[in-house]
Design a protein around this motif. Structure first.
Motif, PDB file in Angstrom:
ATOM      1  N   ASN A  35       0.847  -1.198   0.000  1.00 18.37           N
ATOM      2  CA  ASN A  35       0.000   0.000   0.000  1.00 18.37           C
ATOM      3  C   ASN A  35       0.879   1.245   0.000  1.00 18.37           C
ATOM      4  O   ASN A  35       0.658   2.199   0.736  1.00 18.37           O
ATOM      5  N   ALA A  36       1.900   1.211  -0.847  1.00 17.30           N
ATOM      6  CA  ALA A  36       2.849   2.325  -0.910  1.00 17.30           C
ATOM      7  C   ALA A  36       3.268   2.530  -2.351  1.00 17.30           C
ATOM      8  O   ALA A  36       3.064   1.657  -3.207  1.00 17.30           O
ATOM      9  N   GLY A  37       3.838   3.697  -2.605  1.00 16.82           N
ATOM     10  CA  GLY A  37       4.310   4.025  -3.941  1.00 16.82           C
ATOM     11  C   GLY A  37       5.775   4.400  -3.916  1.00 16.82           C
ATOM     12  O   GLY A  37       6.589   3.707  -3.307  1.00 16.82           O
ATOM     13  N   HIS A  38       6.097   5.527  -4.537  1.00 13.45           N
ATOM     14  CA  HIS A  38       7.479   5.972  -4.643  1.00 13.45           C
ATOM     15  C   HIS A  38       7.953   6.658  -3.362  1.00 13.45           C
ATOM     16  O   HIS A  38       9.131   6.939  -3.203  1.00 13.45           O
ATOM     17  N   GLY A  39       7.023   6.936  -2.468  1.00 12.63           N
ATOM     18  CA  GLY A  39       7.366   7.587  -1.216  1.00 12.63           C
ATOM     19  C   GLY A  39       6.737   8.950  -1.052  1.00 12.63           C
ATOM     20  O   GLY A  39       6.754   9.515   0.037  1.00 12.63           O
ATOM     21  N   ILE A  40       6.156   9.495  -2.115  1.00 10.74           N
ATOM     22  CA  ILE A  40       5.543  10.817  -2.042  1.00 10.74           C
ATOM     23  C   ILE A  40       4.244  10.716  -1.248  1.00 10.74           C
ATOM     24  O   ILE A  40       3.359   9.935  -1.568  1.00 10.74           O
ATOM     25  N   GLY A  41       4.127  11.512  -0.195  1.00 10.33           N
ATOM     26  CA  GLY A  41       2.908  11.518   0.608  1.00 10.33           C
ATOM     27  C   GLY A  41       2.777  10.352   1.565  1.00 10.33           C
ATOM     28  O   GLY A  41       1.677  10.090   2.066  1.00 10.33           O
ATOM     29  N   ALA A  42       3.870   9.650   1.856  1.00  9.01           N
ATOM     30  CA  ALA A  42       3.794   8.522   2.788  1.00  9.01           C
ATOM     31  C   ALA A  42       3.490   9.013   4.205  1.00  9.01           C
ATOM     32  O   ALA A  42       3.959  10.077   4.615  1.00  9.01           O
ATOM     33  N   PRO A  43       2.713   8.263   4.972  1.00  4.78           N
ATOM     34  CA  PRO A  43       2.402   8.677   6.338  1.00  4.78           C
ATOM     35  C   PRO A  43       3.604   8.529   7.274  1.00  4.78           C
ATOM     36  O   PRO A  43       4.602   7.887   6.940  1.00  4.78           O
ATOM     37  N   PHE A  44       3.481   9.109   8.441  1.00  3.51           N
ATOM     38  CA  PHE A  44       4.560   9.130   9.436  1.00  3.51           C
ATOM     39  C   PHE A  44       5.093   7.733   9.715  1.00  3.51           C
ATOM     40  O   PHE A  44       6.315   7.525   9.763  1.00  3.51           O
ATOM     41  N   SER A  45       4.220   6.771   9.908  1.00  2.50           N
ATOM     42  CA  SER A  45       4.667   5.420  10.257  1.00  2.50           C
ATOM     43  C   SER A  45       5.539   4.810   9.165  1.00  2.50           C
ATOM     44  O   SER A  45       6.513   4.106   9.457  1.00  2.50           O
ATOM     45  N   GLN A  46       5.217   5.089   7.898  1.00  3.55           N
ATOM     46  CA  GLN A  46       6.040   4.575   6.813  1.00  3.55           C
ATOM     47  C   GLN A  46       7.405   5.249   6.791  1.00  3.55           C
ATOM     48  O   GLN A  46       8.429   4.590   6.571  1.00  3.55           O
ATOM     49  N   ARG A  47       7.429   6.547   7.025  1.00  5.38           N
ATOM     50  CA  ARG A  47       8.706   7.250   7.005  1.00  5.38           C
ATOM     51  C   ARG A  47       9.621   6.758   8.121  1.00  5.38           C
ATOM     52  O   ARG A  47      10.811   6.505   7.907  1.00  5.38           O
ATOM     53  N   VAL A  48       9.063   6.605   9.304  1.00  3.61           N
ATOM     54  CA  VAL A  48       9.842   6.096  10.430  1.00  3.61           C
ATOM     55  C   VAL A  48      10.244   4.638  10.178  1.00  3.61           C
ATOM     56  O   VAL A  48      11.380   4.233  10.448  1.00  3.61           O
ATOM     57  N   GLY A  49       9.317   3.857   9.656  1.00  2.00           N
ATOM     58  CA  GLY A  49       9.609   2.457   9.386  1.00  2.00           C
ATOM     59  C   GLY A  49      10.725   2.285   8.386  1.00  2.00           C
ATOM     60  O   GLY A  49      11.578   1.398   8.520  1.00  2.00           O
ATOM     61  N   ASN A  50      10.753   3.132   7.367  1.00  7.49           N
ATOM     62  CA  ASN A  50      11.812   3.079   6.372  1.00  7.49           C
ATOM     63  C   ASN A  50      13.173   3.330   7.002  1.00  7.49           C
ATOM     64  O   ASN A  50      14.142   2.612   6.758  1.00  7.49           O
ATOM     65  N   GLN A  51      13.239   4.356   7.829  1.00  5.02           N
ATOM     66  CA  GLN A  51      14.501   4.705   8.465  1.00  5.02           C
ATOM     67  C   GLN A  51      14.976   3.591   9.390  1.00  5.02           C
ATOM     68  O   GLN A  51      16.164   3.232   9.403  1.00  5.02           O
ATOM     69  N   ALA A  52      14.042   3.022  10.151  1.00  5.91           N
ATOM     70  CA  ALA A  52      14.394   1.942  11.065  1.00  5.91           C
ATOM     71  C   ALA A  52      14.866   0.709  10.310  1.00  5.91           C
ATOM     72  O   ALA A  52      15.821   0.037  10.715  1.00  5.91           O
ATOM     73  N   LEU A  53      14.208   0.409   9.210  1.00  2.49           N
ATOM     74  CA  LEU A  53      14.574  -0.756   8.409  1.00  2.49           C
ATOM     75  C   LEU A  53      16.000  -0.630   7.876  1.00  2.49           C
ATOM     76  O   LEU A  53      16.828  -1.535   8.030  1.00  2.49           O
ATOM     77  N   ALA A  54      16.300   0.499   7.238  1.00  3.70           N
ATOM     78  CA  ALA A  54      17.626   0.693   6.651  1.00  3.70           C
ATOM     79  C   ALA A  54      18.701   0.721   7.728  1.00  3.70           C
ATOM     80  O   ALA A  54      19.766   0.105   7.576  1.00  3.70           O
ATOM     81  N   MET A  55      18.440   1.418   8.826  1.00  4.07           N
ATOM     82  CA  MET A  55      19.461   1.541   9.860  1.00  4.07           C
ATOM     83  C   MET A  55      19.719   0.213  10.553  1.00  4.07           C
ATOM     84  O   MET A  55      20.863  -0.108  10.906  1.00  4.07           O
ATOM     85  N   THR A  56      18.673  -0.570  10.767  1.00  6.65           N
ATOM     86  CA  THR A  56      18.849  -1.897  11.355  1.00  6.65           C
ATOM     87  C   THR A  56      19.732  -2.769  10.468  1.00  6.65           C
ATOM     88  O   THR A  56      20.644  -3.461  10.936  1.00  6.65           O
ATOM     89  N   PHE A  57      19.479  -2.736   9.173  1.00  2.00           N
ATOM     90  CA  PHE A  57      20.258  -3.515   8.220  1.00  2.00           C
ATOM     91  C   PHE A  57      21.719  -3.060   8.232  1.00  2.00           C
ATOM     92  O   PHE A  57      22.650  -3.877   8.333  1.00  2.00           O
ATOM     93  N   PHE A  58      21.951  -1.750   8.146  1.00  2.00           N
ATOM     94  CA  PHE A  58      23.317  -1.236   8.142  1.00  2.00           C
ATOM     95  C   PHE A  58      24.024  -1.539   9.464  1.00  2.00           C
ATOM     96  O   PHE A  58      25.221  -1.871   9.477  1.00  2.00           O
ATOM     97  N   ALA A  59      23.308  -1.410  10.585  1.00  2.00           N
ATOM     98  CA  ALA A  59      23.937  -1.650  11.882  1.00  2.00           C
ATOM     99  C   ALA A  59      24.483  -3.068  11.976  1.00  2.00           C
ATOM    100  O   ALA A  59      25.597  -3.294  12.458  1.00  2.00           O
ATOM    101  N   THR A  60      23.698  -4.021  11.506  1.00  3.50           N
ATOM    102  CA  THR A  60      24.130  -5.423  11.553  1.00  3.50           C
ATOM    103  C   THR A  60      25.288  -5.675  10.595  1.00  3.50           C
ATOM    104  O   THR A  60      26.296  -6.306  10.966  1.00  3.50           O
ATOM    105  N   GLU A  61      25.171  -5.195   9.365  1.00  7.71           N
ATOM    106  CA  GLU A  61      26.174  -5.512   8.353  1.00  7.71           C
ATOM    107  C   GLU A  61      27.472  -4.735   8.534  1.00  7.71           C
ATOM    108  O   GLU A  61      28.551  -5.224   8.163  1.00  7.71           O
ATOM    109  N   LEU A  62      27.407  -3.525   9.093  1.00  5.79           N
ATOM    110  CA  LEU A  62      28.606  -2.698   9.229  1.00  5.79           C
ATOM    111  C   LEU A  62      29.212  -2.764  10.625  1.00  5.79           C
ATOM    112  O   LEU A  62      30.266  -2.167  10.875  1.00  5.79           O
ATOM    113  N   GLY A  63      28.546  -3.460  11.554  1.00  9.42           N
ATOM    114  CA  GLY A  63      29.104  -3.639  12.884  1.00  9.42           C
ATOM    115  C   GLY A  63      28.991  -2.417  13.765  1.00  9.42           C
ATOM    116  O   GLY A  63      29.926  -2.084  14.503  1.00  9.42           O
ATOM    117  N   LEU A  64      27.829  -1.740  13.725  1.00  8.59           N
ATOM    118  CA  LEU A  64      27.623  -0.586  14.596  1.00  8.59           C
ATOM    119  C   LEU A  64      27.657  -1.034  16.046  1.00  8.59           C
ATOM    120  O   LEU A  64      27.110  -2.072  16.407  1.00  8.59           O
TER     121      LEU A  64
END
Length: 700
Positions: free
Chosen positions: A669-698
């Motif tokens: 229920n999402a598109g390119h990101g234009i007009g995404a609600p708060f939960s999607q924006r926060v979820g995106n950031q959490a998803l990417a940071m979690t992935f980077f933290a594990t792979e880069l050894g944060l």
């Protein structure tokens, strides 16, 4: 230009943290070979079947990939901690954006996190009471306001809405005095492939707006051949009359600019994205007369008094300003100067010019004769200037800006005295005073110097192995600008480093900087990014075992090219809504033809050969040791086809011999990101940071 949350993650923090890591192989992807010849080269495509999102086997494949990815992310140890911290940092004080002045009324968006969507408000300027005009926060927050246009007096307001990330806009009109809608509903009003555009009549009895033809019964909408139609308030949209654009261009895009009183309207007409505009003026009978062709290389325009000030890059790589009078004749106003012109705004009987040079932005004031008055006294570095709101004849302007460690500020600038007074600022959720910003410089393959901004906490010094995320974009003349790091503080707090590169393809140094990253010169973009990453290693901020890269859309293409051209350089990659099969982007998706001005066309053998040379999908090599990869896409994306990510993920999963994960997440229920609600924006950031933290050894 963006937002990310999957169907199964209804809120940003609902990761399956008890799940097992995805140590097993990814879901299998059958190969069903399609072979063809392009630019004289044989091209094999074993994953074309994944382009059909309606097919049952494709739906099953998407579900399997989502489950595999969610299990992998859910088992990553810092996921819950980072998600909680990101959400905490995202809940700032009320934010404001996109201010516009009309008839003494200030209109703008206002959002109070965790409110899903901004609301559209108005107030008498400067000290009136704020009134909410449009609030779409009922339900799941997936309906967004795409744009708005007040009438000249401020009495009426037109605004667009779109559902579920689709961006397809419907325009509504309301009376700002009563807050009640007028009942006018204008469907198919752009969005996605072509931007929305609207201008009011001077008497406020009608509007001219961009739209597509309504689809025939039972047929899908064709997002091509946009034109301008005139709508009379109170009449059904079916009676709207075409006033410009029928037969103009298959990939037409329009920008309408009306002067402060609505008495004059200019049109900037483009063929696709990223190219120069033709300039038209509306005549008294409602028709449009061309006054400048594409040879003028126009990129922006604004009304200053009764003349249209146009920013042209013809013979001026950083831009110059010419004025178009009512007679259509052009007169030079301001010669090319230091810094690239981003936009021009009227101020009193003069004007303001916003400029940039790489990551540095500033605004200069000029009088009615284009004599330099002063540099607006804003912070000299580390900020980008956003909107400038002003009304005809007024000597004050509202300037919005933000920077790496500064959330949004609104400043009232007095052109007579030079005084700047902060009238609004967002209160962040944490202390950013200990964040330090430095710069390094990379040298690209052809010798071009590439600025790289490095951000870390005070005391985080280069030690050769800092977990580092490098971001850039590199296309369509869109600059990488200093923006508030916000919830990314969660990365810095644990010893991580953020870096932002000003590579070619953007317009940070002017139109020549953009053009050097287009078409047959697109490889410059990828060389610049590699140089930026190498600069981080050479200056001992990080190494190849701790370097991650991030980009979306055209920046997703950048990610795909970076990891296929230099897989040894990066430890982890996050690509959002990216283009990976470049030749098929044009031929098999609606928005692709709109991007021909940027990438070129596969119908040209020279350009097709250049595309194949860098197209990420076509450069995946069996047995290569690819870094860890996370790809995300939205099922309703109108700008980049979701199958782009599907095909690239399948190819990487099949080819990689590194043992590192290749993950794909599709949000239903999402598109390119234009007009995404708060939960999607926060979820995106959490998803990417979690992935980077594990792979880069944060650090924990």
């Amino acid at each position: 230009m963006r937002v990310l949350v999957p169907r199964l993650l209804a809120a940003s923090l609902l990761f399956a943290f008890g799940a097992h890591a995805a140590t097993s192989p990814p879901p299998p992807t059958p190969k069903r070979m399609v072979s063809e010849t392009l630019a004289g080269q044989p091209v094999n495509d074993p994953y074309r079947w994944l382009e059909n999102s309606a097919a049952a086997d494709v739906k099953q494949w998407i579900d399997a990939q989502n489950a595999y990815t969610e299990a992998a992310i859910g088992a990553m140890p810092l996921g819950k901690t980072l998600s909680n911290r990101i959400r905490e940092l995202s809940i700032t004080s009320t934010t404001r954006s996109s201010p516009t002045l009309a008839g003494g009324t200030l209109f703008y968006f206002e959002n109070t996190p965790p409110q899903p969507q901004p609301v559209l408000v108005a107030k008498a300027w400067p000290d009136g009471k704020t009134r909410t005009l449009v609030d779409l926060n009922q339900g799941d927050g997936s309906t967004a306001i795409t744009a708005y246009w007040p009438s000249p007096s401020g009495r009426y307001l037109a605004y667009g809405t779109a559902e579920g990330g689709s961006e397809l806009t419907t325009i509504h009109i309301l009376d700002t005095n009563t807050g009640k809608p007028l009942g006018d509903v204008l469907p198919f009003a752009g969005g996605g492939t072509t931007p929305q555009a609207l201008a009011w009549d001077a008497d406020e009895k009608g509007v001219t707006y961009a739209r597509f033809d309504a689809p025939a019964a039972g047929k899908p909408l064709r997002e091509f051949d946009a034109y301008l139609a005139h709508h009379v308030i109170g009449q059904p949209a079916a009676k709207d009359k075409v006033v410009f654009g029928k037969g103009y261009s298959h990939v037409a895009e329009y920008i309408l600019k009306e002067d402060a009183g609505g008495k004059a309207t200019a049109l900037l007409a483009n063929e696709g994205d990223g190219g120069p505009a033709e300039v038209y003026l509306r005549e008294g009978n409602g028709s449009f007369r061309r006054v400048l062709g594409r040879e003028a290389d126009v990129r922006a325009a604004s009304w200053v008094g009764d003349r249209l000030y146009v920013v042209t890059f013809a013979g001026a790589p950083r831009g110059k300003v010419v004025a178009i009078g009512a007679d259509g004749k052009a007169t030079d106003v301001l010669a090319e100067g230091k810094g690239a012109i981003q936009h021009v705004t009227a101020l009193g009987d003069g004007f303001l010019v916003v400029r940039s040079a790489g990551p540095d932005w500033w605004a200069d004031q000029y009088d009615a004769r284009a004599g330099f008055v002063r540099r607006v006294p804003l912070p000299a570095t580390g900020i980008a200037i956003g909107g400038v709101a002003a009304e005809k004849g007024q000597g004050k302007a509202l300037i919005t800006y933000a920077g790496w460690t500064q959330p949004t500020h609104w400043a009232e600038y007095d052109g007579a005295t030079g005084a700047v007074k902060t009238i609004f600022e967002v209160k962040p959720a944490a202390d950013y005073s200990k964040v330090r910003v430095t710069r390094v410089e990379g040298t690209s393959k052809d010798g071009t110097k590439i600025p790289v901004t490095v951000i870390a906490m005070d005391g985080t010094s280069p030690n050769g192995k800092r977990p580092t995320i490098l971001y850039s974009y590199g296309g369509f003349g869109i600059p990488v600008t200093p923006g508030f790091i916000g919830a990314n503080l969660a990365w810095l707090e644990r010893g991580g480093v953020l870096a932002y590169a000003n590579i070619r393809g953007g317009n940070e140094f002017g139109e020549a900087w953009h053009e050097q990253g287009q078409k047959t010169r697109k490889q410059n973009v990828f060389d610049d990014f590699y140089a930026a990453s190498q600069a981080l290693i050479d200056t001992k901020w990080t190494d190849t075992k701790h370097l991650g890269i991030l980009g979306g859309s055209n920046g997703g293409l950048l990610m795909g090219a970076a990891l296929t051209q230099h897989p040894e350089q990066y430890r982890a990659v996050v690509g959002a809504v990216g283009i990976y099969d470049v030749p098929r982007h044009e031929t098999a998706f609606a928005n692709g033809p709109y991007n021909v001005s940027e990438y070129g066309s596969v119908s040209d053998p020279v350009l097709a050969k250049a595309m194949l040379a860098y197209s990420p999908l076509h450069n995946v090599k069996k047995g290569a040791k690819y870094p860890a990869v996370l790809l995300t896409t939205g099922a309703n994306d109108p700008r980049v086809a979701p199958w782009q990510s599907r095909k690239f993920a399948a190819a990487l999963q099949d080819a990689s011999s590194s043992g590192q994960p290749v993950l794909l997440l599709t949000r239903m229920n999402a598109g390119h990101g234009i007009g995404a609600p708060f939960s999607q924006r926060v979820g995106n950031q959490a998803l990417a940071m979690t992935f980077f933290a594990t792979e880069l050894g944060l650090g924990e």
